[in-house]
Design a protein around this motif. Structure first.
Motif, PDB file in Angstrom:
ATOM      1  N   ALA A 448       5.096  -8.169   7.069  1.00  0.00           N
ATOM      2  CA  ALA A 448       4.689  -7.762   8.419  1.00  0.00           C
ATOM      3  C   ALA A 448       4.823  -6.247   8.546  1.00  0.00           C
ATOM      4  CB  ALA A 448       5.542  -8.469   9.474  1.00  0.00           C
ATOM      5  N   PRO A 449       3.889  -5.495   7.928  1.00  0.00           N
ATOM      6  CA  PRO A 449       3.972  -4.030   8.022  1.00  0.00           C
ATOM      7  C   PRO A 449       3.797  -3.556   9.453  1.00  0.00           C
ATOM      8  CG  PRO A 449       1.874  -4.715   7.075  1.00  0.00           C
ATOM      9  CD  PRO A 449       2.728  -5.950   7.159  1.00  0.00           C
ATOM     10  N   ASP A 450       4.532  -2.525   9.814  1.00  0.00           N
ATOM     11  CA  ASP A 450       4.498  -1.991  11.176  1.00  0.00           C
ATOM     12  C   ASP A 450       3.450  -0.876  11.244  1.00  0.00           C
ATOM     13  OD1 ASP A 450       4.928  -1.141  13.713  1.00  0.00           O
ATOM     14  OD2 ASP A 450       7.075  -0.782  13.498  1.00  0.00           O
ATOM     15  N   HIS A 451       2.191  -1.258  11.499  1.00  0.00           N
ATOM     16  CA  HIS A 451       1.125  -0.262  11.572  1.00  0.00           C
ATOM     17  C   HIS A 451       1.288   0.638  12.795  1.00  0.00           C
ATOM     18  CE1 HIS A 451      -1.030  -2.072   8.246  1.00  0.00           C
ATOM     19  NE2 HIS A 451      -0.928  -3.259   8.817  1.00  0.00           N
ATOM     20  N   GLY A 452       1.911   0.113  13.837  1.00  0.00           N
ATOM     21  CA  GLY A 452       2.148   0.940  15.010  1.00  0.00           C
ATOM     22  C   GLY A 452       3.050   2.115  14.706  1.00  0.00           C
ATOM     23  N   ALA A 453       4.077   1.886  13.871  1.00  0.00           N
ATOM     24  CA  ALA A 453       4.980   2.973  13.492  1.00  0.00           C
ATOM     25  C   ALA A 453       4.231   4.045  12.705  1.00  0.00           C
ATOM     26  CB  ALA A 453       6.138   2.414  12.670  1.00  0.00           C
ATOM     27  N   VAL A 454       3.287   3.623  11.873  1.00  0.00           N
ATOM     28  CA  VAL A 454       2.491   4.580  11.106  1.00  0.00           C
ATOM     29  C   VAL A 454       1.688   5.480  12.037  1.00  0.00           C
ATOM     30  CG1 VAL A 454       0.579   4.817   9.472  1.00  0.00           C
ATOM     31  CG2 VAL A 454       2.352   3.107   9.060  1.00  0.00           C
ATOM     32  N   MET A 455       1.029   4.885  13.010  1.00  0.00           N
ATOM     33  CA  MET A 455       0.200   5.673  13.927  1.00  0.00           C
ATOM     34  C   MET A 455       1.061   6.586  14.797  1.00  0.00           C
ATOM     35  SD  MET A 455      -2.653   4.827  12.854  1.00  0.00           S
ATOM     36  CE  MET A 455      -3.507   5.924  13.984  1.00  0.00           C
ATOM     37  N   ARG A 456       2.229   6.095  15.207  1.00  0.00           N
ATOM     38  CA  ARG A 456       3.119   6.955  16.010  1.00  0.00           C
ATOM     39  C   ARG A 456       3.591   8.153  15.191  1.00  0.00           C
ATOM     40  NH1 ARG A 456       4.971   1.864  17.701  1.00  0.00           N
ATOM     41  NH2 ARG A 456       6.712   1.927  16.222  1.00  0.00           N
ATOM     42  N   ALA A 457       3.921   7.924  13.922  1.00  0.00           N
ATOM     43  CA  ALA A 457       4.367   9.023  13.070  1.00  0.00           C
ATOM     44  C   ALA A 457       3.260  10.060  12.890  1.00  0.00           C
ATOM     45  CB  ALA A 457       4.815   8.477  11.715  1.00  0.00           C
ATOM     46  N   ILE A 458       2.033   9.589  12.664  1.00  0.00           N
ATOM     47  CA  ILE A 458       0.917  10.521  12.496  1.00  0.00           C
ATOM     48  C   ILE A 458       0.660  11.284  13.789  1.00  0.00           C
ATOM     49  CG2 ILE A 458      -1.575  10.660  12.112  1.00  0.00           C
ATOM     50  CD1 ILE A 458      -1.321   8.383  10.136  1.00  0.00           C
ATOM     51  N   GLY A 459       0.709  10.582  14.923  1.00  0.00           N
ATOM     52  CA  GLY A 459       0.481  11.243  16.197  1.00  0.00           C
ATOM     53  C   GLY A 459       1.511  12.319  16.486  1.00  0.00           C
ATOM     54  N   PHE A 460       2.792  12.020  16.227  1.00  0.00           N
ATOM     55  CA  PHE A 460       3.839  13.022  16.477  1.00  0.00           C
ATOM     56  C   PHE A 460       3.703  14.195  15.510  1.00  0.00           C
ATOM     57  CE2 PHE A 460       8.108  14.785  15.868  1.00  0.00           C
ATOM     58  CZ  PHE A 460       8.424  15.091  17.182  1.00  0.00           C
ATOM     59  N   GLY A 461       3.431  13.903  14.228  1.00  0.00           N
ATOM     60  CA  GLY A 461       3.263  14.981  13.263  1.00  0.00           C
ATOM     61  C   GLY A 461       2.090  15.879  13.614  1.00  0.00           C
ATOM     62  N   LEU A 462       0.998  15.280  14.072  1.00  0.00           N
ATOM     63  CA  LEU A 462      -0.171  16.062  14.456  1.00  0.00           C
ATOM     64  C   LEU A 462       0.129  16.934  15.664  1.00  0.00           C
ATOM     65  CD1 LEU A 462      -3.149  16.548  13.834  1.00  0.00           C
ATOM     66  CD2 LEU A 462      -3.705  14.641  15.337  1.00  0.00           C
ATOM     67  N   LEU A 463       0.832  16.392  16.647  1.00  0.00           N
ATOM     68  CA  LEU A 463       1.197  17.161  17.837  1.00  0.00           C
ATOM     69  C   LEU A 463       2.109  18.328  17.463  1.00  0.00           C
ATOM     70  CD1 LEU A 463       1.220  17.473  20.921  1.00  0.00           C
ATOM     71  CD2 LEU A 463       3.165  15.906  20.989  1.00  0.00           C
ATOM     72  N   TYR A 464       3.056  18.070  16.567  1.00  0.00           N
ATOM     73  CA  TYR A 464       3.984  19.130  16.148  1.00  0.00           C
ATOM     74  C   TYR A 464       3.234  20.257  15.435  1.00  0.00           C
ATOM     75  CZ  TYR A 464       7.608  21.468  13.407  1.00  0.00           C
ATOM     76  OH  TYR A 464       8.411  22.413  12.817  1.00  0.00           O
ATOM     77  N   LEU A 465       2.406  19.894  14.439  1.00  0.00           N
ATOM     78  CA  LEU A 465       1.692  20.921  13.684  1.00  0.00           C
ATOM     79  C   LEU A 465       0.727  21.691  14.577  1.00  0.00           C
ATOM     80  CD1 LEU A 465       0.937  19.196  10.266  1.00  0.00           C
ATOM     81  CD2 LEU A 465       2.525  21.053  10.731  1.00  0.00           C
ATOM     82  N   ALA A 466       0.073  20.991  15.525  1.00  0.00           N
ATOM     83  CA  ALA A 466      -0.835  21.678  16.433  1.00  0.00           C
ATOM     84  C   ALA A 466      -0.081  22.683  17.297  1.00  0.00           C
ATOM     85  CB  ALA A 466      -1.558  20.654  17.315  1.00  0.00           C
TER      86      ALA A 466
END
Length: 485
Positions: A448-466
């Motif tokens: 049961a991979p947590d795809h939601g956690a993946v998207m949250r991590a990408i979203g936060f990383g993108l916001l930080y780098l931006a």
């Protein structure tokens, strides 16, 4: 004015794509990304092959148990003990059951292998082990010396160096040659000139690096997930961050050599020094619990168990309703002795186990905060999360394997205890006990991979780098308000 800026931008783009150094750097980066993508794809392929082998072994084990059950259901002078009898629930669960908790690779698992070599993709459920993940073998440690060459390494370490080589002299080179004085004589502001040059570098670099990464993943056969869109945006922001840094370095007007030195030092701080300091801080603030102490406590638990085995057996059996006469006989059964012993050890060592898990979670939490120190650390952590090879994914997998182990124990216990309470043979003249043939009903592990956690991590990383990129651009633009003397 706008027409002049447009012409300057077009000139910069054409000059960049015709520059031998830029072409060589972009080609080298693409070659490195392609090689890294192929290495990652090969590792994912090996993992899939291992999981396929495991699935085949499980299927073959069930077929073998069914064949044995068919043989042992026929009258014969042969008599077998429970540990050789797959038709006995207790014998089957301990000696014939082949099942695993598995962690199939995510679609982008080859993007950032992280600690995948040290993290099992499958855990054998072995009831001879108190905790399931202790049955994992790291294999040949010499193969882990250098780690894996993956896309994350190329993006984090090599791409910035390539951008430094190309972009460090975009303004300062013209300052050194005197061309900047000729540009200053034109009716145009320094900020517009600098932004035109930086925009040209950004556009060409985005096409070459982000496009090259996607092409490399496509060739490697790893471009099959919508998550790649988030990763592409993340890498694009990483490229823009380094273009902004080259613009900021130029604003100090220290010449080409000075810009290169500042940028290389910045690269070393962000990609090497900051992660090293962060790792040292974590090891100092959150020391790992002693494995030797854990082994010593496991020996103490063993001594405590053997001091009064009968009491432990009776206490465990007391959890289940049986009449007194049957319970007395059941205390002597191998089923009760084994279940009681495992439960006793597990309860005795549970707090130690929780200490190790709590420490791992604390390290993961501290690392999440430390990534704010460096965009390179943030990108690394986000790429590992997108690949499913980060610490949190692994901790969740181990917890799921442990829960599956417990679920299987609870599933087999009543079957085995029923047989222990009434140990007669269904077929008195048959070799097998034939009290268990429900092989297809044994619970399977469902990933049961947590795809939601993946998207949250990408979203936060993108916001930080931006955010970091925007602040760097604002700083550089504020400094570029007057022409250098």
């Amino acid at each position: 004015m706008t027409g002049m800026i447009r012409r300057l931008f077009a000139i910069e783009v054409m000059a960049l794509v015709r520059q031998p150094l830029a072409v060589a750097v972009y080609a080298a980066l693409f070659a490195a990304m392609l090689a890294a993508a192929l290495v990652g794809a090969e590792q994912v392929k090996r993992t899939h092959a291992a999981l396929a082998t495991i699935a085949t072994e499980q299927t073959e084990a069930i077929s073998a148990a069914k064949s044995a059950a068919a043989r042992y259901a026929k009258p014969s002078p042969l008599r077998i003990e429970y540990h050789r009898d797959p038709t006995d629930a207790f014998g089957y669960m301990n000696y014939f059951l082949v099942t695993h908790a598995v962690k199939p690779p995510l679609p982008l698992a080859g993007l950032a292998t992280g600690q995948a070599d040290l993290q099992p993709s499958h855990i054998r459920i072995d009831f001879n082990k108190i905790f399931p993940d202790t049955a994992f073998d790291l294999g040949n440690l010499h193969a882990l010396d250098l780690g894996s060459f993956d896309l994350a390494f190329v993006l984090i370490y090599l791409v910035p160096l390539g951008l430094i080589a190309i972009g460090a002299s975009r303004l300062t080179g013209e300052q050194d040659s005197g061309v900047l004085r000729m540009i200053a004589a034109q009716p145009v502001t320094l900020r517009r000139v600098a932004l035109a040059k930086a925009s040209a570098l950004a556009i060409v670099s985005l096409v070459a690096i982000v496009g090259g990464m996607l092409l490399a993943l496509l060739i490697a056969g790893s471009l099959g997930s919508l998550v790649i869109l988030g990763v592409a945006l993340l890498v694009a922001m990483w490229v823009l961050f380094w273009v902004a840094l080259t613009l900021l370095a130029a604003s100090f007007w220290r010449g080409t050599v000075g810009s290169v030195v500042m940028l290389v030092l910045g690269w070393a701080v962000l990609t090497v020094l900051a992660p090293t300091i962060a790792a040292l801080a974590v090891r100092t603030a959150l020391p790992a619990p002693s494995r030797i102490a854990y082994i010593d406590r496991s020996r103490a638990a063993m001594d405590a168990f053997y001091r009064d085995e009968t009491a432990v057996h009776a206490a465990w059996l007391g959890r289940f309703p049986h009449d007194e006469s049957r319970s007395t006989e059941m205390l002597k059964s191998p089923e009760v002795k084994r279940f009681a012993r495992d439960a006793f050890y597990r309860d005795a060592l549970k707090s130690d186990r929780e200490t190790f898990v709590a420490r791992d979670l604390a390290v993961a939490g501290a690392t999440d905060w430390q990534r704010l120190m460096s965009p390179a650390m943030m990108l690394d952590g986000t790429l590992q999360a997108a690949a499913g090879n980060d610490v949190r994914h692994q901790l969740a997998f181990v917890a799921a394997a442990d829960a599956y182990d417990e679920r299987l124990r609870r599933w087999f216990e009543p079957l085995a205890l029923t047989n222990a309470a009434d140990p007669h043979r269904s077929c008195p003249d048959c070799p097998g006990r034939l009290n268990f043939t429900r092989y297809d009903d044994v619970p399977r592990f469902v990933p049961a991979p947590d795809h939601g956690a993946v998207m949250r991590a990408i979203g936060f990383g993108l916001l930080y780098l931006a955010s970091v990129t925007a602040l760097t651009i604002i700083w550089a633009v504020r400094r570029l308000h007057v022409w250098p003397a």
